[in-house]
Design a protein around this motif. Sequence first.
Motif, PDB file in Angstrom:
ATOM      1  N   ALA A 238      -1.105   5.713   2.168  1.00 21.34           N
ATOM      2  CA  ALA A 238      -2.106   5.304   3.163  1.00 21.34           C
ATOM      3  C   ALA A 238      -3.050   6.449   3.500  1.00 21.34           C
ATOM      4  O   ALA A 238      -4.268   6.249   3.643  1.00 21.34           O
ATOM      5  CB  ALA A 238      -1.407   4.802   4.424  1.00 21.34           C
ATOM      6  N   GLU A 239      -2.504   7.659   3.615  1.00 20.38           N
ATOM      7  CA  GLU A 239      -3.350   8.823   3.906  1.00 20.38           C
ATOM      8  C   GLU A 239      -4.363   9.059   2.798  1.00 20.38           C
ATOM      9  O   GLU A 239      -5.510   9.448   3.058  1.00 20.38           O
ATOM     10  CB  GLU A 239      -2.473  10.063   4.087  1.00 20.38           C
ATOM     11  N   ARG A 240      -3.954   8.850   1.557  1.00 21.63           N
ATOM     12  CA  ARG A 240      -4.836   9.093   0.429  1.00 21.63           C
ATOM     13  C   ARG A 240      -5.796   7.926   0.196  1.00 21.63           C
ATOM     14  O   ARG A 240      -6.897   8.116  -0.344  1.00 21.63           O
ATOM     15  CB  ARG A 240      -4.002   9.381  -0.825  1.00 21.63           C
ATOM     16  N   ALA A 241      -5.413   6.728   0.586  1.00 22.21           N
ATOM     17  CA  ALA A 241      -6.278   5.564   0.405  1.00 22.21           C
ATOM     18  C   ALA A 241      -7.379   5.497   1.453  1.00 22.21           C
ATOM     19  O   ALA A 241      -8.483   5.005   1.177  1.00 22.21           O
ATOM     20  CB  ALA A 241      -5.440   4.293   0.446  1.00 22.21           C
ATOM     21  N   ARG A 242      -7.097   6.003   2.646  1.00 26.68           N
ATOM     22  CA  ARG A 242      -8.029   5.837   3.771  1.00 26.68           C
ATOM     23  C   ARG A 242      -9.423   6.402   3.498  1.00 26.68           C
ATOM     24  O   ARG A 242     -10.415   5.689   3.724  1.00 26.68           O
ATOM     25  CB  ARG A 242      -7.419   6.477   5.033  1.00 26.68           C
ATOM     26  N   PRO A 243      -9.557   7.633   3.000  1.00 33.33           N
ATOM     27  CA  PRO A 243     -10.915   8.154   2.764  1.00 33.33           C
ATOM     28  C   PRO A 243     -11.704   7.380   1.707  1.00 33.33           C
ATOM     29  O   PRO A 243     -12.932   7.442   1.682  1.00 33.33           O
ATOM     30  CB  PRO A 243     -10.667   9.604   2.298  1.00 33.33           C
ATOM     31  N   LEU A 244     -10.995   6.660   0.842  1.00 34.99           N
ATOM     32  CA  LEU A 244     -11.666   5.904  -0.215  1.00 34.99           C
ATOM     33  C   LEU A 244     -11.828   4.425   0.145  1.00 34.99           C
ATOM     34  O   LEU A 244     -12.252   3.622  -0.677  1.00 34.99           O
ATOM     35  CB  LEU A 244     -10.900   6.035  -1.534  1.00 34.99           C
ATOM     36  N   ASN A 245     -11.444   4.081   1.372  1.00 34.18           N
ATOM     37  CA  ASN A 245     -11.626   2.716   1.882  1.00 34.18           C
ATOM     38  C   ASN A 245     -10.926   1.664   1.029  1.00 34.18           C
ATOM     39  O   ASN A 245     -11.478   0.593   0.746  1.00 34.18           O
ATOM     40  CB  ASN A 245     -13.118   2.381   2.002  1.00 34.18           C
ATOM     41  N   ILE A 246      -9.708   1.983   0.618  1.00 34.17           N
ATOM     42  CA  ILE A 246      -8.880   1.011  -0.084  1.00 34.17           C
ATOM     43  C   ILE A 246      -8.007   0.332   0.962  1.00 34.17           C
ATOM     44  O   ILE A 246      -7.213   0.988   1.639  1.00 34.17           O
ATOM     45  CB  ILE A 246      -8.023   1.681  -1.172  1.00 34.17           C
ATOM     46  N   LEU A 247      -8.141  -0.969   1.103  1.00 29.67           N
ATOM     47  CA  LEU A 247      -7.569  -1.658   2.260  1.00 29.67           C
ATOM     48  C   LEU A 247      -6.085  -1.965   2.115  1.00 29.67           C
ATOM     49  O   LEU A 247      -5.340  -1.937   3.103  1.00 29.67           O
ATOM     50  CB  LEU A 247      -8.345  -2.948   2.523  1.00 29.67           C
ATOM     51  N   ILE A 248      -5.633  -2.288   0.907  1.00 29.01           N
ATOM     52  CA  ILE A 248      -4.230  -2.669   0.729  1.00 29.01           C
ATOM     53  C   ILE A 248      -3.449  -1.477   0.198  1.00 29.01           C
ATOM     54  O   ILE A 248      -3.774  -0.919  -0.853  1.00 29.01           O
ATOM     55  CB  ILE A 248      -4.097  -3.858  -0.235  1.00 29.01           C
ATOM     56  N   VAL A 249      -2.422  -1.087   0.929  1.00 27.88           N
ATOM     57  CA  VAL A 249      -1.529   0.002   0.533  1.00 27.88           C
ATOM     58  C   VAL A 249      -0.152  -0.588   0.285  1.00 27.88           C
ATOM     59  O   VAL A 249       0.395  -1.282   1.152  1.00 27.88           O
ATOM     60  CB  VAL A 249      -1.469   1.092   1.616  1.00 27.88           C
ATOM     61  N   ALA A 250       0.418  -0.318  -0.883  1.00 28.28           N
ATOM     62  CA  ALA A 250       1.699  -0.923  -1.240  1.00 28.28           C
ATOM     63  C   ALA A 250       2.599   0.107  -1.888  1.00 28.28           C
ATOM     64  O   ALA A 250       2.139   1.140  -2.383  1.00 28.28           O
ATOM     65  CB  ALA A 250       1.482  -2.105  -2.182  1.00 28.28           C
ATOM     66  N   THR A 251       3.892  -0.185  -1.881  1.00 32.52           N
ATOM     67  CA  THR A 251       4.847   0.692  -2.559  1.00 32.52           C
ATOM     68  C   THR A 251       5.437   0.037  -3.808  1.00 32.52           C
ATOM     69  O   THR A 251       6.335   0.589  -4.425  1.00 32.52           O
ATOM     70  CB  THR A 251       5.986   1.087  -1.599  1.00 32.52           C
ATOM     71  N   SER A 252       4.911  -1.109  -4.181  1.00 33.78           N
ATOM     72  CA  SER A 252       5.307  -1.747  -5.440  1.00 33.78           C
ATOM     73  C   SER A 252       4.155  -2.616  -5.911  1.00 33.78           C
ATOM     74  O   SER A 252       3.316  -3.066  -5.109  1.00 33.78           O
ATOM     75  CB  SER A 252       6.559  -2.608  -5.270  1.00 33.78           C
ATOM     76  N   LEU A 253       4.118  -2.865  -7.209  1.00 34.16           N
ATOM     77  CA  LEU A 253       3.088  -3.740  -7.741  1.00 34.16           C
ATOM     78  C   LEU A 253       3.261  -5.156  -7.217  1.00 34.16           C
ATOM     79  O   LEU A 253       2.267  -5.831  -6.889  1.00 34.16           O
ATOM     80  CB  LEU A 253       3.140  -3.728  -9.274  1.00 34.16           C
ATOM     81  N   THR A 254       4.492  -5.602  -7.091  1.00 33.43           N
ATOM     82  CA  THR A 254       4.751  -6.945  -6.558  1.00 33.43           C
ATOM     83  C   THR A 254       4.126  -7.108  -5.187  1.00 33.43           C
ATOM     84  O   THR A 254       3.461  -8.124  -4.906  1.00 33.43           O
ATOM     85  CB  THR A 254       6.262  -7.198  -6.479  1.00 33.43           C
TER      86      THR A 254
END
Length: 376
Positions: free
Chosen positions: A45-61
Amino acid sequence: MAVETEQPRAVVVGTGFGLFTHVRALRDAGFVVSAIVGRSRERTAERARPLNILIVATSLTEALEADPAIQLVTVATPPHAHYPVVMEAINAGRHVVCEKPFAKDFAEARAMLDAAEKAGVIHMLGAEFRFDTQQALLRRVVQDGLIGEPRYFMRIYHQPGLSDPNEKLSDWWEDANQGGGFLGAFGAHMVDQVRDVMGEFKRVSGTLQKMCPGRPNMTSDDAYSIQFEMESGAEGIIVAAMASPGQIIMGNKITGTDGGAWIQAGATFADPAEVWVQNKDGARKIDVPADLVNPPPTPFEHAELIQTEQDRWHTQGFDVAPYARLFSEMKQRMSGQPVTARETAGDFRDAANGQAVLDAVRQSAKERRWVDVAKV
């Protein structure tokens, strides 16, 4: 907003190279990056936030459940973790781009190829330097017959890296059992270039070395030398070291029955390079056609996310434009458009053939003998 809903949607699996390169290149190619997958939810989530990626997941499923409209999965995990994610994506009916080195070994590579072909999904290998301006132009020179039949391929790359033993590397990169090392990281690109220009490998004789100071627990290689023979009878050598002090040395030449062609590199990796040919008409520089011109690299702008030496390698931006071309081809193929470019992405069959070469090099280095390359 109406335009964005028509863009194909992608999920990136991996928060290192995937974040630094895949995300930017996907967006440049017209994809919506709707999700990113990492091992730690908080760190992802910390790494996704600056790039505005809304969905953060810990598995592909989890990512696919959060956005069932995702059509493309890009896999940029450490190589030992490619297989389960790629197979999950294929079983879910998604198209896949997988990083190199493709697999832990040839058996895994062949299984992923077989699964992708059986499922009918579009599959590509992350060999983005097929779309590098000079590498693509050198290939065209050979294809257009300017040097006759190619008979010998030479490439050397020595860089002054890994000089500080305290410089942080990812744990997997130092571990041969996890697919770490320079042969997989960079040798896979060299092998793909040879195959793309010269055809299939027949046999190899290789050595692997560790030359960097310190790092007593490192079991992977940081230098390799590969002598090879092709099915066509052509021969060659590729040599690379990432812990070679002093000036960077880069050279790439192909000698044929009617001449030779080479990439004339600058003093640093960032300096512009030129493609030259010498044949019966003399020596001359080959002008770059408009369709091979890539935009200049743009460094990754979020410095707070750059934490390891690999991060510094991968945030200079050199592979974003070539990767955007690879993803643009994927987008074309997904939409059913014809691909008319002379340069095309490698697929999982190319990936499996390349993995067979890497396996043969490792076996050769261990047994100190020539080894035949397995056939796909």
